[in-house]
Design a protein around this motif. Structure first.
Motif, short mmCIF file in Angstrom:
data_model
loop_
_atom_site.label_atom_id
_atom_site.label_comp_id
_atom_site.label_asym_id
_atom_site.label_seq_id
_atom_site.Cartn_x
_atom_site.Cartn_y
_atom_site.Cartn_z
N TYR A 80 49.13 14.06 -3.82
CA TYR A 80 48.68 14.63 -2.76
C TYR A 80 48.67 13.97 -1.58
CZ TYR A 80 45.02 17.29 -0.25
OH TYR A 80 44.41 17.78 0.84
N MET B 64 55.51 7.76 5.06
CA MET B 64 56.79 8.52 5.06
C MET B 64 57.38 8.58 3.69
SD MET B 64 58.96 6.86 8.27
CE MET B 64 58.19 6.14 9.85
N GLY B 65 56.87 8.17 2.77
CA GLY B 65 57.18 8.43 1.30
C GLY B 65 58.46 7.48 1.10
N GLN C 227 51.08 15.70 1.70
CA GLN C 227 50.17 16.20 2.53
C GLN C 227 50.59 15.17 3.95
OE1 GLN C 227 48.24 18.51 2.99
NE2 GLN C 227 48.30 19.21 0.76
N ASN D 74 41.16 17.84 7.57
CA ASN D 74 40.92 16.98 6.09
C ASN D 74 41.96 17.01 4.92
OD1 ASN D 74 38.80 15.39 6.86
ND2 ASN D 74 37.48 16.88 6.47
N PHE D 75 43.16 17.80 5.45
CA PHE D 75 44.11 17.84 4.43
C PHE D 75 44.60 16.26 4.29
CE2 PHE D 75 44.33 22.22 5.15
CZ PHE D 75 44.42 22.69 3.96
N GLN E 285 46.70 19.32 9.98
CA GLN E 285 46.68 18.42 8.79
C GLN E 285 45.33 17.47 8.89
OE1 GLN E 285 48.48 20.37 6.42
NE2 GLN E 285 49.15 18.41 5.61
N LYS F 74 53.40 13.78 4.15
CA LYS F 74 54.89 14.20 4.86
C LYS F 74 54.86 15.58 5.36
CE LYS F 74 58.51 13.42 1.83
NZ LYS F 74 59.00 13.22 0.48
N ILE F 75 53.79 16.49 4.86
CA ILE F 75 53.84 17.77 5.69
C ILE F 75 53.38 17.54 7.12
CG2 ILE F 75 52.39 19.75 5.87
CD1 ILE F 75 52.43 19.78 2.65
N LEU G 141 53.68 14.75 8.99
CA LEU G 141 54.58 14.22 9.81
C LEU G 141 55.83 15.37 10.23
CD1 LEU G 141 55.59 11.06 7.95
CD2 LEU G 141 54.47 11.08 9.96
N GLY G 142 55.96 16.06 9.21
CA GLY G 142 57.16 17.15 9.32
C GLY G 142 56.88 18.21 10.28
N SER G 143 55.60 18.52 10.27
CA SER G 143 55.01 19.73 11.21
C SER G 143 54.94 19.09 12.67
CB SER G 143 53.96 20.13 10.66
OG SER G 143 52.80 19.08 10.79
#
Lengths: 647, 379
Positions: B240, B340-341, B244, B268-269, B264, B246-247, B249-251
């Motif tokens: 999770y 960044m994973g 989340q 609280n994601f 995000q 990465k989402i 960062l990417g958005s």
């Protein structure tokens, strides 16, 4: 420690070299991070942006208000009431026990509900509201609302819940709603998303059940932003739903309530029908129950009480019940014979009190016999032998065809639960269902409405209306939907010689108005409202020869559930028929004593539109009728009908 | 060259020292800290409480600390390096005994006004001790095995203690930070190659030990490694954090969603949005431009430190500066790789930006040392 300068310079150079190397490596790594960022943020931006939207936007349903149900004059029969409840958000409450203790000081809390709430609190995340008090009054809600600052986490809430202001009076017609169950869902092919809302109210029986799709309305939606744990942060937009259709019935609430009150605690049913249009003005079934009991889910104790009652309050006897029509069927036999040219006003039959048919003795109700009787006399005094004789000549095929013309054995298309087909027996039916050939004894039985023939009270009312008008009137229950009138099926002439119909009607008139008529005691003496009817007493058991010999045939001596059904059908006024009435009193005994007085009272109530003047009644009954009217008047429409309330 | 050999008279004294501070470096540090205030203000939903305000107060305290440390001559710090190291080591042992339990790991001592994380202190103390050691050690002996063993022990003892807490992130930082100082001091390449080989062997052992009685890491640490290797396998559970993050960062895209518009983090994601994952908020709200800007600030800090280290002819000061810069680098490199994973989630905050008292104060102390080295450099 001393070090020589050359060495120092050399070591410093090495440190610098390695420092540069390290710095370079670090910058290189940072460059790599930058590239990775570029990949994530720019190359995959669209994909991640979509994921982020999905993360946060949630579509919620707004339950629509259910369509309301009115009587023919606009009286509300089913409406939506604000339902008040108190919810608690454990997270906001902090010390849950302390808050509940404070709440208990303000309103009465149900320990069962609290237990359920405690279980729910353990299972669900702490920010989700849990219901701690349901179905509370406005006063209680106000008390909670006023004290809200002292009750952290407590929210007084308002929702909509179905309410039936007339309680039992329309329980079998309007039916009831209840919380949607898994069983309900399993029956529906593609359930509306609304039905997934916990405790959403869905029509279960009666109109509520049959017209569920149009009453339910359309759900609205709101888009809300939620956070990671599902808590609503704010509402983005909102599309209101559409209220369900408003349904207006043909029923007259005043008459319906009167009929229910008049039937009282008898296991009985009464139907009043406008015999010109087919509008059902009253469809009563007794005893009844408070439909509000089911709205939030009925308690086991209440439900058991209803199901264990031998008078079957849950059954809509008016349309679901089927009874041997008894003597009320004799008009059909008579018309079949008249059509076939067998009977005539001047032809008479000798009634010795019984008739031997193929070595079996069929009795007339009057053991001593009626002597010479013609058609009018036979109807008036309900001579059985007369109709036995007719039936033997006219045959089952003609009788069955005539019964079909009058709607017997036909399932009328009404939006009610379990509308019964009844049984119009024929040779084909018997061969198929019983695997036996029709015998002449069957015809003899059917001729007086016994044996195989079964009719619902609704069918009897339709039959009477058709007798009164000669038109094939169809019953109608829904007057309009959303203000648009439902079409009245145009009534066609049934193609029966008016002279024959008049012959039968005269006989029915005599039943109620001739001194020797079986329902003379329940006549109307107001000339413009004279009624014409027919009594019926149908056996629910076979009287064995042994019983007959012992003479144990008096109804009063039998247990209630083995006594005869009492029936009465009539139309009125005789000269210009307006209404047709059918009354069945289960195990009531004789039609003339148990059913006819009820039918007469309901007829008068319907014709006058209110409590009739005592002058309409025979002089010797007036005192008793006055008392009865007063009694019924004290019963307000919508009186509570559960046994507990009566006690 | 050692301090004993150059003339102290060239070294500024008294208040004049302030003029000789490495001002660009201080400005860069302040800039990075300010980014932190901004992001903490944003993740609190546009509020100074509960994070931005205490963070600013701590920064102010940190600046005072930095000045005090910077004014004290670097040779004083060199002489107390060993004592500081021993003190930090004692505190580390102390948390084992009296440390309070927080987040499943014993990491701090409650001092009443703040919670002290000895492992944070140790990061600086270790660099100081190693720098002092190599300053003392004649350069010729640097690569002799017995003299390599001593710093290795200096590194491994606190690392082992931190690992016991267990704090994998800090342990990695200590190990890598110490190794970098040794590398900068000129220890022979061969040792590093050998250790790297052994490290690989250890990684192999770690994976092999999983599920056996001699399991080397805790289960949650294994799970973090699993989800690092394949975050998609469990997007709502163990993966999770990374998914989340990465989402978020990417958005962000080029310019981001705008200040305080990051859905995000605001919804609280994002887990640990004010500490370990604060970089994702920055990237979401200010986009690629914002993220690269912060990265550039960090790069400049490293550059200024390396420049200061190279220009400083004093061995202790030079090694200290390069060591602190490298520790600082490791901090944000691990944190960013994590969000960044690129690396497993090990719980390393973003230096100067993430909310946290000990980390901020220790970093300011470290930069104070860098400043002291700069001010008191031989001229």
């Amino acid at each position: 420690m001393r070090k020589n300068p050359a060495e120092n310079a050399e070591t410093h150079a090495r440190v610098s070299r390695r420092a540069l190397l390290l710095g370079g490596a670090q910058l290189l790594f940072m460059g790599g991070l930058g590239m990775r960022m570029r990949h994530l943020q720019l190359n995959q931006a669209d994909q991640f942006r979509l994921l982020a939207e999905e993360n946060r936007i949630n579509i919620r349903l707004i339950p629509p208000a259910r369509g309301e149900i009115f009587d023919r004059h606009g009286v509300v029969l089913a409406r939506n009431e604000p339902a008040y409840r108190v919810t608690l958000v454990p997270e906001d409450a902090g010390d849950v026990d302390a808050v509940i203790e404070k709440l208990a000081a303000l309103i009465e809390l149900d320990p069962g509900e609290l237990d359920a709430a405690a279980t729910e609190m353990r299972r669900s995340p702490p920010f989700l509201p849990v219901t701690v008090a349901d179905r509370i009054s406005w006063e209680e809600l106000s008390r909670v609302a006023v004290n809200a600052p002292a009750l952290p986490g407590i929210t007084p809430e308002v929702g909509l819940s179905r309410f039936y202001p007339l309680r039992g009076d329309f329980a079998h017609v309007v039916g009831y709603v209840g919380p949607v169950s898994d069983y309900d869902l399993s029956k529906i092919e593609n359930p509306d998303q609304l039905l997934r809302i916990p405790r959403f109210q869905i029509g279960k029986v009666g109109l509520e059940g049959k017209l569920e799709d149009s009453l339910r309305g359309k759900a609205g939606t709101k888009r809300v932003e939620v956070n990671a744990v599902g808590r609503v942060m704010r509402e983005l937009d909102r599309r209101e739903g559409q209220q369900g259709d408003a349904v207006q019935l043909t029923i007259d609430q005043g008459l319906q309530s009167y009929a229910q009150a008049r039937l009282g605690e008898e296991s009985a049913t009464a139907i009043v029908m406008d015999c010109r249009s087919g509008d059902l003005l009253a469809v009563a079934s007794a005893p009844t129950f408070d439909s509000n009991l089911f709205v939030q889910g009925i308690s086991v104790a209440d439900y058991r009480e209803l199901t264990e009652n031998d008078h079957r309050p849950l059954a809509a006897k008016s349309v679901q019940g089927t009874y041997p029509p008894g003597s009320t069927f004799k008009m059909i036999t008579a018309l079949a014979a008249l059509e076939a040219g067998i009977a005539g006003p001047d032809q008479t039959v000798w009634c010795p009190g019984h008739l031997e048919v193929s070595n079996r003795r069929f009795h007339c109700w009057k053991r001593a016999g009626h002597g010479h009787v013609n058609l009018a006399q036979a109807l008036r005094e309900s001579c059985d032998v007369y109709f036995y004789e007719l039936a033997l000549e006219v045959g089952i095929d003609n009788i069955s065809a005539m019964a079909a013309k009058f709607g017997i054995g036909e399932r009328f298309d009404l939006p009610l639960s379990g509308v019964a087909r009844g049984l119009n027996p024929s040779r084909d039916w018997k061969r198929e269902a019983r695997g036996a050939d029709w015998v002449v004894g069957d015809t003899v039985n059917v001729s007086i409405g016994q044996g195989f023939v079964l009719t619902s009270p609704l069918q009897l009312a339709v039959m009477t209306a058709r007798l009164a008008t000669g038109l094939n009137v169809m019953p109608r229950l829904v007057k309009s939907v959303n203000g648009i009138d439902t079409p009245v099926a145009p009534s066609a002439d049934m193609g029966i010689d008016p002279a024959y119909l008049d012959e039968v009607r005269r006989g029915m008139y005599a039943v109620s108005n001739h001194r020797r008529g079986t329902a003379y005691g329940s006549r109307i003496i107001e000339d413009k409202y004279r009624l014409a009817g027919k009594t019926g007493t149908s056996q629910v058991r076979n009287i064995t020869a042994a019983e007959r010999a012992r003479g144990v045939t008096r109804n009063e001596d039998l247990p209630w559930n083995r006594r005869d059904h009492a029936l009465f059908v009539n139309f009125a006024p005789y000269d210009a028929p307006e209404i047709a009435v059918a009354v069945v009193v289960e195990h009531g005994g004789g039609g003339s004593t148990a059913a006819a007085p009820i039918a007469r009272d309901i007829t008068l109530q319907a014709l006058y539109g209110d409590a009739p003047p005592l002058e309409a009644y025979p002089a010797k009954d007036r005192q008793r009728i006055k008392k009865q009217q007063e009694e019924i008047r004290t019963l307000k429409p919508g009186r509570s009908v559960t046994r507990r309330d009566r006690a | 060259m050692s301090y004993l050999e150059y003339s102290v008279k060239h070294v500024p004294t008294g208040p004049r020292k302030i003029l000789h501070l490495n001002w660009p470096l201080l400005l860069l540090v302040t800039a990075v800290a300010s980014v932190g205030f901004l992001m903490l203000y944003s993740v609190a939903g546009g509020s100074f409480s509960p994070w931005a305000e205490p963070q600013m107060k701590r920064y102010a305290m940190g600046v005072v600390l930095l000045f005090i440390v910077a004014m004290v001559p670097i040779w004083f710090w060199r002489s107390v390096s060993g004592a500081v190291y021993l003190g930090a080591l004692l505190l580390l042992i102390l948390v084992e005994v009296i440390g309070s339990v927080g987040m499943g790991a014993q990491r701090w001592i409650d001092l009443g006004f703040m919670r002290l994380q000895p492992s944070e202190l140790m990061k600086v103390a270790l660099v100081m001790a190693l720098a002092a050691y190599y300053d003392w050690l004649p350069p010729k002996k640097t690569s002799r095995p017995q003299y390599v063993l001593i710093p290795v022990l200096l590194i491994l003892i606190p690392t082992a203690l931190v690992l016991r807490q267990p704090d994998l992130g800090t342990a990695i930082l200590l190990l890598a930070g110490g190794a970098i100082v040794m590398f900068a001091a000129g220890v022979h390449w061969g040792y590093f190659t050998a250790v790297f080989g052994m490290g690989m062997g250890l990684v192999f052992a770690v994976f092999q030990s999983r599920g056996t009685s001699w399991q080397l890491l805790k289960n949650y640490q294994y799970r973090r490694i699993d989800t690092f290797l394949d975050p998609a396998s469990d997007p709502l559970g163990a993966g999770y954090h990374i998914t989340q993050s990465k989402i978020a960062l990417g958005s962000g895209g080029w310019t981001g969603r705008g200040f305080m518009q990051g859905t995000q983090s605001r919804l609280n994601f994002l887990p640990e949005k004010h500490t370990d994952f604060i970089f994702t908020t920055l990237a979401e709200e200010f986009g690629y431009i914002g993220a690269v800007s912060l990265l550039s600030l960090y790069a400049l800090i490293i550059l200024f430190c390396v420049a200061s280290a190279i220009s400083n002819r004093d061995r202790y000061a030079s090694l200290l500066t390069i060591g602190i810069a490298s520790a600082f680098f490791l901090f944000f490199a691990v944190n960013m790789s994590m969000v960044m994973g690129l690396a497993p989630v090990v719980g390393v905050p973003l230096p100067l930006v993430s909310y946290g008292g000990s980390a901020m104060l220790v970093l300011m102390l470290a930069f104070g040392l860098v400043q002291s080295a700069h001010v008191h450099r031989p001229r």
